[in-house]
Design a protein around this motif. Structure first.
Motif, PDB file in Angstrom:
ATOM      1  N   HIS A 176     -12.281  68.021  71.023  1.00 29.35           N
ATOM      2  CA  HIS A 176     -13.603  68.156  71.635  1.00 29.35           C
ATOM      3  C   HIS A 176     -13.714  69.448  72.449  1.00 29.35           C
ATOM      4  CE1 HIS A 176     -17.248  66.357  73.542  1.00 29.35           C
ATOM      5  NE2 HIS A 176     -16.881  67.095  74.575  1.00 29.35           N
ATOM      6  N   GLY A 221     -21.548  59.852  66.336  1.00 29.11           N
ATOM      7  CA  GLY A 221     -21.874  61.184  65.830  1.00 29.11           C
ATOM      8  C   GLY A 221     -22.531  61.151  64.467  1.00 29.11           C
ATOM      9  N   ARG A 239     -29.488  68.438  68.410  1.00 35.57           N
ATOM     10  CA  ARG A 239     -29.570  67.079  68.956  1.00 35.57           C
ATOM     11  C   ARG A 239     -30.122  67.115  70.380  1.00 35.57           C
ATOM     12  NH1 ARG A 239     -24.159  63.842  68.350  1.00 35.57           N
ATOM     13  NH2 ARG A 239     -25.596  62.073  68.358  1.00 35.57           N
ATOM     14  N   ARG A 256     -25.116  70.825  69.081  1.00 40.25           N
ATOM     15  CA  ARG A 256     -24.283  69.741  69.595  1.00 40.25           C
ATOM     16  C   ARG A 256     -23.197  69.358  68.621  1.00 40.25           C
ATOM     17  NH1 ARG A 256     -23.470  67.719  74.517  1.00 40.25           N
ATOM     18  NH2 ARG A 256     -25.365  67.475  75.700  1.00 40.25           N
ATOM     19  N   THR A 283     -21.191  66.636  66.418  1.00 34.79           N
ATOM     20  CA  THR A 283     -21.592  65.440  65.668  1.00 34.79           C
ATOM     21  C   THR A 283     -20.348  64.540  65.589  1.00 34.79           C
ATOM     22  OG1 THR A 283     -21.127  66.692  63.633  1.00 34.79           O
ATOM     23  CG2 THR A 283     -23.388  66.678  64.428  1.00 34.79           C
ATOM     24  N   ASN A 284     -19.644  64.596  64.451  1.00 39.31           N
ATOM     25  CA  ASN A 284     -18.296  64.017  64.358  1.00 39.31           C
ATOM     26  C   ASN A 284     -17.350  65.166  64.059  1.00 39.31           C
ATOM     27  OD1 ASN A 284     -19.039  61.106  64.380  1.00 39.31           O
ATOM     28  ND2 ASN A 284     -20.055  61.650  62.466  1.00 39.31           N
ATOM     29  N   GLN A 298     -14.740  57.467  70.263  1.00 38.89           N
ATOM     30  CA  GLN A 298     -16.127  57.728  70.648  1.00 38.89           C
ATOM     31  C   GLN A 298     -16.179  58.543  71.945  1.00 38.89           C
ATOM     32  OE1 GLN A 298     -18.952  54.478  69.273  1.00 38.89           O
ATOM     33  NE2 GLN A 298     -17.678  53.456  70.774  1.00 38.89           N
ATOM     34  N   LEU A 338     -21.088  61.153  70.639  1.00 38.64           N
ATOM     35  CA  LEU A 338     -20.535  61.709  69.402  1.00 38.64           C
ATOM     36  C   LEU A 338     -19.175  61.094  69.107  1.00 38.64           C
ATOM     37  CD1 LEU A 338     -18.363  64.208  70.544  1.00 38.64           C
ATOM     38  CD2 LEU A 338     -20.579  64.838  71.451  1.00 38.64           C
ATOM     39  N   HIS A 385     -15.033  61.589  67.258  1.00 39.41           N
ATOM     40  CA  HIS A 385     -13.943  62.443  66.786  1.00 39.41           C
ATOM     41  C   HIS A 385     -12.939  61.564  66.045  1.00 39.41           C
ATOM     42  CE1 HIS A 385     -15.177  65.889  69.205  1.00 39.41           C
ATOM     43  NE2 HIS A 385     -15.253  65.115  70.256  1.00 39.41           N
TER      44      HIS A 385
END
Lengths: 493, 459
Positions: A255, A307, A359, A370, A372-373, A460, A475, A477
């Motif tokens: 992130h 995300g 977003r 932004r 997302t995933n 999350q 979002l 990961h």
């Protein structure tokens, strides 16, 4: 209450008016419903028991290459909202730069529903509290000084229109939850161990996900016993060693040192006065070795993730694409509006389409670039046990306690809840107060093992902050177990 | 006082709650916010939001439930529905194991002293014009790009409860201007920031002049990468505010102290914690801060001393921690406090700081500061804008990004001198509602033995 159909017809008429005023583009987002609920048990006491609802309209107008935005909760005042947005765009155009441009029209229609079996907002409050209280009871123990169990629910019905004819409606649902146990060690220093609701990126994201023990409640006993190990452990001695990052920590590493660094608005300097810039420049796309060849990072479309949202807040269908391919930077997180500027800076056409990453957090905030995933693909270096077996001198870390990152995301310092020492291929003992630090590119280039699918986990993020006015975004990961060589760990004094 | 149309609806809802035998509190927040965002020497975005938020909380013995509504408030029906939802949440709540404190407005407050209608209506055109003056004044002099933001607007905060007939109301305006100058090739970044409560507090000429004082150091000298270790640091206002905020958060909140999770857990009021130069007061009457007159438990906020001449004086208890640990709440059921770090005796102006420092690192900004271990007060963060090496009492070289990792007790014990002049440092954010917050801090603070742990190879 003014119905969404009435708002839609008002918006359509004002789109015509904006076009007649010379606007090249306009869009509007109606949050027909933005419901949230937050429940917090602290030492078993219900310290937050709040639900809320927001409803309103956000309007964006592009005129003479500049954006104007206005928002209102008064849906009888749509005309005034458009007027204000237009006025703001005109004012912004008095100090022009590279003109904002949406590129070729991309009219889209569609709808999206988050996969949900049982809507959390249909679950009685008493049932929710009983579930959380059950977890709290599991954590309760004479060795535990403080316990926190919380859950948050979101349900957003968003309708988007723009002057290109796009109309998209979305029903986005999110569930977040955390449990944490805290206790002091023999020196009186408090330590903690926690787990958040996580998953494998598949399945549905309603009440049924939260209540599946595998993804949340089933970890209560584990974090209690691991906390007991931390309390009895020695501090991590400083030194350079291999670092094995579990997904509970890896998501934040991704992130902070990949995700934020690859947001195009940061790269172009639009976030300099607040969130910061980026060490990445547009001309580096396709050339920069961001990490070792083991590093494959994507903006993904996992089925079950905050995300994943179907269409971004410019109506662009969400895409799945590589950001870093075999260690080489190949793309960034973008919206439609800045691609031309980025290409000009790069001196070539490096971006051909939006990264579907525009977003906004609410009706009263404008879309920005932004995450997302932002996920790391699984590798072929086996299971966690395989990676441990291949490590002579290292530590395994999990779950962030603190994070501090340079303003251009070029260096970082993380603290984690727990570290396990690895010696000669075996997990030996636990250390407390683990920290590690490094420089972003050097660190990712030292990635030498990537776990397989069995180690991959979807974490999350409920509260990523960015933008002015400030916005909080949700979002995901997906991250496998990762091993890095020769990392500076621990504090020297 | 709040617009009568909305106030009458709120008072009618309070009456209905009383008729139903509900203990209910109502708080309302209304904002008008305008922001321009600069990027690459242009105004890339201009925004306006007009928002009203209502929060209703109902308490029944040890059970509490709340409901929030962001919408245009137009009818009594909306308020009664919000009251009903809060009552439902309360009804289904789990009882606490202590008696929560019900909000009661201690005394009637009607404070619009911080409201300037001209600042509230400051237009995007006027902001753009000032920014254009700055850009036009500096851009031709180098390969510079300008970024930044300028937020201004007004906020109204109102609360009342069924505990009595008192109402508390506050109406204020605020403005925060931040401009960043970035050199396109060398990538260094300079920042100038202004905080205002009323229109006309600064001009484009001021901003240009402040940039101009720093530019020669950056333009004419090579970047400096310091060695790591314990060094003398001259902190500037934003860094001081960050350090102060962290020291307070990690050490002086009642709940974390009671739970022995703060670095002061082994101490008690009366203990010496910091240098005797350190006095910290939450003082809503201080001219540098925005001055919140009441908290959302209804208490009148008065100057509250936390540390006096380095000695631990008191902890901050919100109503929840106070109820749980059977203490008196201290007026801290709010997020926008008014902390003041008293000035020292050093010569005012940055020249005074440089003279006092001799050889040091000037770090006016700290970015992304966080606490890996609150029980030690261990923090880490990195330098950002305007960081410069000081040699022989002069600015000499711009510094690359430098990481500070130390403890709050150590930094605040190692202060050697501070400026005798204070400045207002804006600490507002707009993640939630518009709630202006500022700290009053000395314009510089000189500390010895600050631990530098890492140095980047870029700004």
């Amino acid at each position: 209450m003014i119905a969404a159909d009435k708002v839609a017809s008002d918006v359509a008429s004002h789109f015509d008016r904006m076009k007649s005023e010379g606007c090249s583009f306009a869009d509007a987002r109606l949050y027909d419903e933005d419901s949230s609920q937050r429940l917090v048990l602290y030492d078993g006491n219900l310290e937050s028991n709040t639900s809320s609802i927001e409803r309103g309209l956000g309007v964006r107008v592009l005129k003479d290459g500049a954006w104007g935005f206005a928002a209102t909760a008064d849906l009888a005042a749509v005309a005034a909202c458009f007027d204000r947005a237009l006025s703001n765009a005109r004012a912004a155009a008095h100090l022009p730069g590279f003109p904002k441009d949406m590129g070729l029209p991309q009219p889209t229609t569609g709808s999206y529903r988050s996969p949900v079996q049982k809507d959390p907002f249909e679950v009685p409050l008493a049932e929710k509290l009983a579930f959380l209280k059950g977890i709290d009871a599991t954590l309760e123990d004479k060795t535990i000084a403080q316990r926190i169990v919380w859950a948050a629910f979101q349900r957003r019905k968003i309708i988007y229109w723009n002057t290109e004819g796009t109309e998209v409606d979305r029903w986005v649902s999110n569930v977040f939850a955390t449990m944490m146990a805290m206790a002091p060690d023999k020196d009186g220093r408090t330590h903690r161990r926690s787990v958040e609701l996580h998953g494998d990126g598949t399945g549905t994201r309603g009440w049924e996900w939260l209540t599946e023990p595998k993804w949340f409640s089933g970890h209560a006993d584990r974090i209690k016993s691991e906390l007991a190990e931390v309390l009895a452990a020695d501090p991590l001695p400083p030194g350079r060693r291999d670092l094995i990052i579990l997904p509970g920590q890896g998501f934040l590493q991704v992130h902070e040192t990949i995700g934020h660094a690859l947001e195009l608005d940061r790269i172009l300097g639009y976030e300099l006065s607040y969130a910061g810039g980026s060490h990445v420049r547009p001309e580096m796309i396709g050339k920069l070795r961001y990490g070792s060849e083991k590093l494959n990072c994507r903006a993904g479309k996992h089925q079950n993730s905050p995300g994943t949202f179907g269409f971004d807040d410019e109506g662009t269908p969400q895409r799945d694409y590589m950001l870093i391919d075999g260690g080489v930077l190949v793309n960034v997180l973008s919206s439609r509006t800045d691609l031309g500027e980025a290409n000009e800076l790069a001196g070539r056409e490096v971006f051909t389409e939006s990264g579907s990453a525009a977003r906004a957090t609410s009706f009263y905030r404008t879309p920005i670039d932004r995450m997302t995933n932002i996920s790391i693909d699984p590798g072929n270096d086996g299971t966690l046990d395989d990676i441990i077996a291949a490590t002579e001198d290292g530590i395994i870390v999990d779950v962030p306690v603190s994070w501090s990152i340079g303003s251009n995301r070029e260096h970082f310092h993380f603290g984690t809840e727990i570290a396990w020492e690895v010696r000669d291929g075996k997990k030996t003992r636990v250390h407390k107060n683990p920290t590690y630090q490094g420089h972003t590119l050097e660190f990712w280039r030292s990635l030498d093992m990537v776990g397989d699918q069995s180690t991959w986990c979807l974490q999350q993020v409920a509260n990523c902050g960015k933008g002015e006015p400030n916005q909080v975004m949700q979002l995901g990961h997906g991250v496998p177990v990762l091993r890095f060589k020769n990392v500076q760990t621990g504090e020297k004094e | 006082m709040l617009e009568s149309r909305i106030r009458d609806l709120l008072l009618a809802a309070r009456k209905e709650a009383l008729n139903r035998g509900l203990n209910a509190e109502f708080s309302l927040h209304r904002e008008r916010s305008n922001l321009i965002r600069l990027g690459n020497s242009s105004v890339a975005l201009s925004t306006y939001e007009e928002l009203t938020r209502l929060d209703v909380s109902v308490q029944d013995g040890r059970k509490v439930g709340s409901y929030g509504l962001t919408a245009d408030i137009t009818s009594e029906g909306q308020l009664l529905e919000a009251l009903e939802r809060a009552a439902e949440n309360c009804s289904a709540a789990l009882p606490k194991d202590y008696d929560p404190i019900f909000a009661q407005v201690e005394e009637a407050i009607d404070d619009s002293s911080g409201f300037d209608p001209e600042l509230e209506s400051l237009s995007a055109e006027a902001k753009t014009a000032l920014c254009k003056q700055v850009v036009d004044g500096l851009k031709p002099k180098g390969k510079y790009d300008f970024s930044g933001s300028w937020s201004s607007g007004s906020a109204e905060m109102y609360m009342t409860s069924t505990a009595n007939e008192n109402e508390a109301y506050r109406h204020l305006t605020d403005s925060r201007f931040v401009m960043v100058l970035k050199e396109q090739d060398k990538k260094w970044e300079l920042s100038v920031e202004r905080t205002a409560k009323a229109l006309g507090a600064f001009s484009a000429e001021d901003v240009v002049a402040e940039f101009a004082t720093l530019l020669p150091v950056y333009e004419g000298n090579q970047p400096y990468a310091t060695e790591t270790g314990r060094l003398r640091v001259l902190f500037g206002p934003q860094a001081i505010a960050q350090l102060l905020s962290l020291a307070l958060w990690g050490g002086f909140f009642g709940r974390t102290w009671e739970e022995k999770r703060s670095y002061t857990a082994g101490n008690k009021p009366g203990d010496k914690l910091f240098s005797e130069l350190v006095t910290i007061v939450d003082d809503p009457s201080h001219p540098d801060v925005f001055g919140m007159p009441f908290d959302f438990n209804g208490l009148r906020r008065r100057p509250f001393t936390v540390v006096e001449r380095g000695v631990f004086k008191a902890l901050l208890y919100d109503s929840m921690a106070a109820a749980k640990y059977k203490k008196r709440p201290t007026g801290h059921d709010l997020s926008n406090t008014d902390f003041v770090l008293s000035p020292g005796t050093g010569e005012p102006g940055i020249a005074g700081g440089l003279d006092a420092a001799g050889d040091a690192l000037y770090i006016p900004h700290l970015h992304y500061i966080h606490m890996p271990d609150p029980t030690k007060g261990l923090f880490t963060g990195s330098s950002r804008f305007n960081a410069i090496r000081v040699q022989g009492g002069r600015f000499t070289q711009p510094m690359v990004s430098t990481r500070v990792t130390d403890t709050s007790p150590s930094v605040f014990s190692n202060i050697t001198t501070m400026s005798s002049r204070s400045v207002s440092q804006n600490e507002s954010n707009t993640y939630g509602r518009r709630e202006p917050e500022a700290m009053s801090v000395p314009e510089w603070m000189l500390c010895d033995n600050v631990r530098i742990t890492d140095v980047a190879d870029s700004f």
